[in-house]
Design a protein around this motif. Structure first.
Motif, short mmCIF file in Angstrom:
data_model
loop_
_atom_site.label_atom_id
_atom_site.label_comp_id
_atom_site.label_asym_id
_atom_site.label_seq_id
_atom_site.Cartn_x
_atom_site.Cartn_y
_atom_site.Cartn_z
N GLU A 322 0.83 -1.21 0.00
CA GLU A 322 0.00 0.00 0.00
C GLU A 322 0.86 1.25 0.00
OE1 GLU A 322 -4.12 -0.94 2.28
OE2 GLU A 322 -2.31 -1.20 3.50
N LYS A 326 1.20 4.08 -3.15
CA LYS A 326 0.92 5.51 -3.04
C LYS A 326 2.02 6.36 -3.67
CE LYS A 326 -1.89 5.18 1.15
NZ LYS A 326 -1.99 5.50 2.60
N HIS A 327 3.18 5.77 -3.88
CA HIS A 327 4.30 6.50 -4.48
C HIS A 327 4.59 5.99 -5.89
CE1 HIS A 327 4.90 7.48 -0.19
NE2 HIS A 327 5.44 8.60 -0.65
#
Length: 685
Positions: A322, A326-327
């Motif tokens: 996760e 997100k990056h």
């Protein structure tokens, strides 16, 4: 030889081959095709087709031999009902097989009753014509196997999940098939000689199909291609060697050369020789690997009264996938272990997560089938170890991984690839040429393990056989890791990549009357593999500092210059602070085989202050070991070093007082998945 005797032998053999061919085909339908089309996760593999072909050959030969015996019997009695006699050999064999394998338990009594009725039918010729096709091997096999399959599913509890209708429907279909066989057979009498020929031809056709489908070319084709991977940020590959204890790796000094590819990778890596798992079972240790937290914080562990088979990982804590997602990392996972299914939340954050599950040769609901007995006979001359395989081979995992990587949705973004190999896991069935041929089956191993866990003497050859096959499984996994490294090199992605190779826990082969895992706080389960190739080989060499699985996630994030969440208890291994701390492990009462001192399972906590390790078990036992002098933990120093033991006990008690209460609900697991976990040794018998 008398002409009549030769004729009886010939016709008996032909009809015997026909009767057993009919059974073989119907058995294949129920054991393989029905399994495949009722389980969305199931898939056919090369080895499945090879073993199916071996079974078909075995059934044909068995039919020829028993049919010839029936022919001699008819010659002596001066009769010529070859079809009935050949079919009778089939029914009597099925009856005897159930007597030996099941007896009256698990629906065995019903199957014995049905087989007995068919024996009576075949022995009374005057009943056969009024009952039409009911005495043919096709109908007998279909009805007998259909009832057996339904009983097996009832044992798994599958029909109950959907209410009574599926079970009633299956029973109605079987009854309708029996009535149809009678009614149609009365109108269209079957020519038995033609039927035997059709049966043999169908078996030969299926055998040819198996030969074609067992061609081993797909995996290589999937891994082909060499397009360069161009990303500005490092790709991350996290590889878990499931159930691999560190002291069985030649990378760590083991006498057998089990890991030549890891030794080659180690030239560009940091090898952590004192890595410790947070727990002794897949679910719990993988959760720590993914969220950088100890088990009592992430909550994914066994708790007998509320969550005997484990809780889902606490949803409020982000996983590594996760965080990387997100990056702008594309997150991909390919695993062999059933515990990594969505039921426990370990797949959270992955864009794609695949667990290729093969259609097994021997599943729990087919214990009534004759293939189990035939497998034992075939093992005299052939390698039948793969009959016990219930999870994907490493080569299948690699093929799925390469295909997934080659069809990434965002090829311009870096990827995080998670890989889980299970080939060293119970029941220890490494493929040739790594493993050796053995006649010991999974059922045999389970019986031997139960004997050990009850405190009896270790069966002769048990440890030698298990460790040999276990080491072969490690060597096979090592070879698959080598292919992953080669894949990265072929795409110019190796040098900049971060490659983490780790194991989740080890395995016990009878030490302290413990077998398997999930039942021990000792080093054979907690001392694990950890090797990290940092981008551009920034850190290399042997690292003796004690480290934990909770350190992997923060180390990945730190290496990629990404923020580390405050909930993570692990430390980046490039941080000097990682060396100045105590490390902890926890084990829980999971439903596996336990020794007599913990018949229902014991929970334990361990604290490491290198080289000392202090263990407190909830049955009151306390142990202190000096791992530098006693790595196998044979000498408890509790009485000799009472001062140090008291200090560590105080530290462990203070740490334990800080453990949070777990409030999230236990995950409900359906009965079939519980049976699959049991077949992998996760659930005691």
């Amino acid at each position: 030889m008398h002409t009549k005797l030769r004729s009886s032998l010939l016709w008996g053999a032909i009809h015997g081959a026909g009767a057993w061919s009919a059974y073989a085909i119907i058995e294949f339908i129920f054991s393989s095709l029905v399994f495949r089309f009722t389980r969305p996760y199931g898939g056919f593999t090369v080895w499945h087709w090879r073993l199916t072909a071996l079974l078909l050959i075995g059934y044909l030969l068995l039919g020829l031999m028993l049919g010839a015996v029936a022919g001699v019997w008819l010659y002596i009695r001066r009769k010529d009902d070859y079809a009935s006699a050949a079919t009778l050999t089939l029914v009597v064999s099925l009856l005897l097989n159930v007597c030996v394998a099941q007896g009256l338990r698990d629906g065995g009594g019903v199957l014995l009753g049905i087989a007995f009725l068919f024996v009576v039918l075949l022995c009374v010729p005057s009943w056969q014509r009024p009952l039409g096709w009911l005495s043919t091997p096709w109908v007998i096999s279909g009805l007998w196997l259909g009832v057996g399959q339904q009983l097996g599913l009832l044992q798994l509890g599958i029909p109950q999940r959907f209410g009574p209708r599926p079970g009633l429907l299956a029973a109605a279909l079987l009854a309708a098939a029996a009535v149809a066989a009678v009614m149609i057979g009365r109108r269209v009498p079957v020519r038995v000689s033609r039927l035997s020929g059709i049966s043999c031809a169908a078996a030969v056709l299926l055998l040819a199909t198996c030969a074609i489908l067992s061609s081993d070319t797909s995996a290589n084709a999937r891994a082909s291609g060499s397009d360069a991977i161009n990303t500005s940020r490092p790709n991350v590959v996290l590889i878990v060697m499931d159930t691999v204890r560190a002291d069985h790796l030649s990378l760590y000094g083991y006498e057998r050369d089990t890991t030549p590819n890891l030794k080659a990778l180690a030239r560009d890596s940091a090898v952590y020789v004192n890595a410790v798992s947070t727990s002794d079972i897949t679910l719990t240790s993988h959760a720590s690997l993914f969220d950088g937290m100890y088990p009592s914080w992430h909550g994914a562990y066994c708790r007998p009264s509320q969550a005997a088979y484990g809780r889902e990982i606490a949803p409020q804590y982000p996983t590594l996938a996760e965080l990387l997602g997100k990056h702008r990392y594309e997150t991909l996972g390919v695993a062999a272990n059933l515990y990594l299914r969505a039921d426990f939340g370990l797949e959270r954050g992955f864009d794609q997560f695949r667990i290729p599950r093969p259609v097994p040769m021997l599943s729990d609901e087919n214990r009534h089938m004759f293939r189990r007995a035939l497998r034992r006979a075939l093992s005299i001359a052939f390698d039948t170890t793969q009959f016990d395989r219930l999870y994907a081979m490493g080569a299948d995992i690699d093929a799925e991984l390469f295909a997934t990587l080659d069809r990434r949705a965002r090829p311009g973004d870096p990827f995080f690839a998670f890989i889980n190999y299970m080939d060293a896991h119970f029941p220890y069935v490494p493929p040739a040429p790594y493993g050796h041929r053995t006649r010991i089956t999974q059922d045999d191993l389970e019986a031997q393990q139960e004997q050990i866990s009850k405190g009896r003497s270790e069966p002769s050859g048990y440890r030698r056989n298990c460790e040999s096959q276990y080491d072969a499984g490690i060597a096979y996994v090592d070879a698959q890791i080598g292919k992953v490294v080669d894949w990265l090199k072929s795409r110019n992605a190796y040098d900049s990549a971060m490659i983490v190779v780790v194991s989740d826990h080890g395995e016990s082969f009878g030490d302290r009357n413990r077998v398997g895992h999930g039942n021990s706080p000792y080093q054979n389960l907690l001392h694990v593999v950890l090797s990290i190739k940092y981008p551009h080989a920034a850190t290399r060499g042997t690292i003796t500092t004690p480290v934990s699985l909770i350190d992997v996630a923060p180390t990945v994030l730190s290496t990629l210059n990404l923020p580390i969440p405050g909930n993570m208890q692990g430390k980046p291994l490039t941080d000097s602070a990682a060396a100045r701390r105590k490390i902890y492990s926890e084990t829980f009462a999971c439903p596996v085989m336990h020794p007599l001192e913990c018949p229902n399972g014991c929970a334990a906590k361990a604290i490491f202050e290198w080289p000392l390790k202090f263990i407190v078990t909830d049955n009151g036992k306390r142990e202190l070991f000096d791992l530098s002098q006693d790595p196998d933990e044979h000498h408890n120093l509790q009485s000799q070093e009472q001062g140090r033991a008291a200090e560590l006990a105080t530290d462990l008690a203070a740490w334990s007082r800080a453990l949070p209460a777990q409030t999230h609900d236990a995950k409900q697991i359906d009965p079939e998945k519980l049976k699959q976990l049991e077949s992998l040794g996760y659930i005691g018998h």
